[in-house]
Motif scaffolding. Structure first.
Motif, PDB file in Angstrom:
ATOM      1  N   ILE A 111       0.841  -1.203   0.000  1.00 40.44           N
ATOM      2  CA  ILE A 111       0.000   0.000   0.000  1.00 40.44           C
ATOM      3  C   ILE A 111       0.870   1.245   0.000  1.00 40.44           C
ATOM      4  CG2 ILE A 111      -1.728   1.298   1.310  1.00 40.44           C
ATOM      5  CD1 ILE A 111      -2.477  -1.441   2.618  1.00 40.44           C
ATOM      6  N   GLN A 112       0.533   2.185  -0.880  1.00 38.31           N
ATOM      7  CA  GLN A 112       1.074   3.541  -0.826  1.00 38.31           C
ATOM      8  C   GLN A 112      -0.111   4.463  -0.554  1.00 38.31           C
ATOM      9  OE1 GLN A 112       1.609   1.785  -4.019  1.00 38.31           O
ATOM     10  NE2 GLN A 112       3.347   0.761  -3.088  1.00 38.31           N
ATOM     11  N   ALA A 113       0.005   5.301   0.477  1.00 40.02           N
ATOM     12  CA  ALA A 113      -1.118   6.176   0.817  1.00 40.02           C
ATOM     13  C   ALA A 113      -0.639   7.372   1.623  1.00 40.02           C
ATOM     14  CB  ALA A 113      -2.180   5.412   1.606  1.00 40.02           C
ATOM     15  N   GLN A 114      -1.277   8.519   1.382  1.00 39.57           N
ATOM     16  CA  GLN A 114      -0.976   9.711   2.170  1.00 39.57           C
ATOM     17  C   GLN A 114      -1.438   9.556   3.614  1.00 39.57           C
ATOM     18  OE1 GLN A 114      -2.659  13.118   0.089  1.00 39.57           O
ATOM     19  NE2 GLN A 114      -2.201  12.137  -1.871  1.00 39.57           N
ATOM     20  N   SER A 115      -2.287   8.565   3.852  1.00 38.30           N
ATOM     21  CA  SER A 115      -2.822   8.350   5.198  1.00 38.30           C
ATOM     22  C   SER A 115      -2.037   7.312   5.988  1.00 38.30           C
ATOM     23  CB  SER A 115      -4.286   7.895   5.094  1.00 38.30           C
ATOM     24  OG  SER A 115      -4.370   6.660   4.380  1.00 38.30           O
ATOM     25  N   LEU A 116      -0.895   6.875   5.479  1.00 33.60           N
ATOM     26  CA  LEU A 116      -0.112   5.855   6.169  1.00 33.60           C
ATOM     27  C   LEU A 116       0.435   6.365   7.503  1.00 33.60           C
ATOM     28  CD1 LEU A 116       2.101   4.020   3.500  1.00 33.60           C
ATOM     29  CD2 LEU A 116       0.203   3.084   4.830  1.00 33.60           C
ATOM     30  N   ALA A 117       0.437   5.475   8.485  1.00 33.17           N
ATOM     31  CA  ALA A 117       1.062   5.797   9.769  1.00 33.17           C
ATOM     32  C   ALA A 117       2.556   6.026   9.576  1.00 33.17           C
ATOM     33  CB  ALA A 117       0.814   4.653  10.758  1.00 33.17           C
TER      34      ALA A 117
END
Length: 470
Positions: free
Chosen positions: A325-331
């Motif tokens: 997963i690539q996401a701006q919401s990643l911890a």
């Protein structure tokens, strides 16, 4: 409005009145929440004069107090750890040893806990300016850890949600714990978009308590076991069918449950996400669900998913592999360690993307059972057993075996007086022989948490006790 919050989190308290918070909250004393938030924020500002950012444990039971503490801690840019007030002594001791808190909001006096001196190492490298929000995860494995989020990572999730559903504001009906990412994000979506937030404990809802509000413009989030209970009550089934969208996540849903929801025209939106991604990154839209699709939907705008083989090579559509997963919401990491690599997150799940970009989850690598060289994903076996309607609940695991490596074991709650032989007979023409459990352990209850996830430690005890009697 979201950009205002992302740019300057300290402004939350200044704009509470502008948000019309008294009209936004349903089922809570909004004036108490606002007053407490202002009081605690002022106290934290005085404490911050020394330049030290003290660590806060937030374990308030009342929604008003919890939300007030959350807003105050974020506004003052103090690290806040969201906690379950119902954790047992052993779990709380884990938290105290890990966090070594300076401030505790919540009544933990009844617990006999040893308080270590507050001498824990700071985060390395130093935390960003955006408030650090530690959200608990991993409780079902018996060891609690905290995913490190910020106001910005949570807002990235809100923005992705807004764009995906093409909304200007988001109304939420929250029956999930606010300390959990699935409950907290409902607050974040409503609070930061000017939507309404109704809060009602699930037990009260199940008992028939509902608010006299127009819910056709609301989202509600449930876990599969909660949806199952609501669908057992005709009046609540009718009520849940009136929602704009019913988000479903937290644990895998079984085919029988999905079919029942579709039969009753529930506008269900099965989701895929986790604490580390600040809730869902893939969601099946209700119209797709009602038209017969069964998967986790398409990827939200703030995220990307790649499917790779064991060598790390990216696979084509319809090829199953490991999910990254690539996401701006990643911890940023797990407290207290900040991850060195924050642009991607490899998870334990196996799945594939189809030609339309819909995500299909096959199961977890760690749950995969290898018996006689054959790969078996418990979710498929559990779904087939549930479809017989002979069990109220079921969990399939592998136990070590000298000959086969692992053998399938079913821990189940029988419906009526069905025997394991009758259940095996009902599934023998639906599954390969190696996918039919060898051992069957009948129990009165399965150890699930409030999100419907199995507590593996407690389950192992049930298995050991069950097998010792065979």
């Amino acid at each position: 409005m979201a950009s205002t919050f992302m740019a300057k989190p300290v402004s939350y308290l200044n704009i509470l009145n502008n948000l019309g918070i008294a009209d936004c909250l349903i089922g809570c004393d909004s004036s108490q929440m606002q007053q407490l938030a202002e009081e605690w924020y002022s106290e934290l500002l005085q404490l911050s004069a020394s330049g030290t950012k003290l660590k806060i444990i937030l374990a308030e039971r009342q929604p008003e107090r919890f939300l007030a503490g959350f807003i105050a801690a974020c506004a003052a840019n103090f690290p806040v750890f969201l906690c379950n007030p119902d954790w047992g002594t052993q779990e709380w001791q884990q938290v105290f040893d890990l966090v070594q808190p300076d401030i505790i909001w919540g009544d933990l006096n009844k617990l006999n806990l040893s308080r270590p001196s507050s001498a824990s190492s700071p985060l390395s490298p130093p935390p960003p300016h955006s408030p650090l929000i530690m959200i608990p995860t991993g409780g079902s494995s018996g060891k609690i850890k905290f995913a490190i989020h910020t106001w910005n990572t949570l807002m990235a999730s809100v923005q992705g949600f807004k764009e995906y559903f093409q909304l200007n504001y988001i109304n939420s009906f929250c029956v999930l714990p606010l300390y959990h990412v699935s409950g907290l994000m409902q607050f974040m979506r409503s609070f930061t978009t000017g939507g309404k937030l109704a809060i009602l404990p699930f037990k009260a809802l199940e008992a028939g308590q509902i608010y006299d509000i127009e819910i056709s413009d609301f989202f509600i989030s449930l876990v599969p076991t909660q949806l199952k209970r609501l669908l057992q009550n005709p009046s609540l089934t009718k009520w849940i069918s009136q929602f704009q969208t019913v988000m479903l996540g937290g644990a895998p849903a079984w085919d029988e449950l999905l079919e029942k929801a579709r039969f009753h025209q529930i506008r269900l939106a099965p989701t895929y996400g986790m604490t580390e991604t600040a809730s869902q990154i893939a969601t099946l839209k209700p119209d797709d669900f009602l038209n017969g699709k069964v998967n986790s939907g398409q990827i939200l705008p703030h995220a990307q998913i790649t499917i790779c083989n064991q060598k790390g090579e990216i696979l084509n559509c319809n090829q199953p592999g490991n999910i990254t997963i690539q996401a701006q919401s990643l911890a940023l990491g797990y407290y207290p360690k900040i991850w060195d690599k924050q642009d991607s997150f490899s998870v334990d799940d196996v799945g594939f993307l189809d030609a339309q970009g819909y995500l299909n989850i096959l199961g977890r690598n760690s749950d995969k059972i290898i018996s006689g060289g054959e790969n078996i994903y418990p979710a498929e076996v559990e779904s087939t057993i549930r479809a017989t309607q002979m069990v109220d609940d079921i969990c399939v695991i592998g136990v070590p075996d000298k000959h086969w490596g692992q053998v399938l074991t079913a821990i189940y709650i029988p419906k009526a007086s069905y025997t394991s032989l009758e259940i095996k007979t009902a599934i023998q023409d639906k599954l390969c022989k190696f996918k039919i459990p060898k051992y069957w352990i009948s129990v009165s209850t399965l150890p699930r948490n409030s999100q419907g996830k199995i507590n593996r430690q407690q389950l192992q005890k049930l298995v050991q006790e069950g097998l010792s009697m065979k």
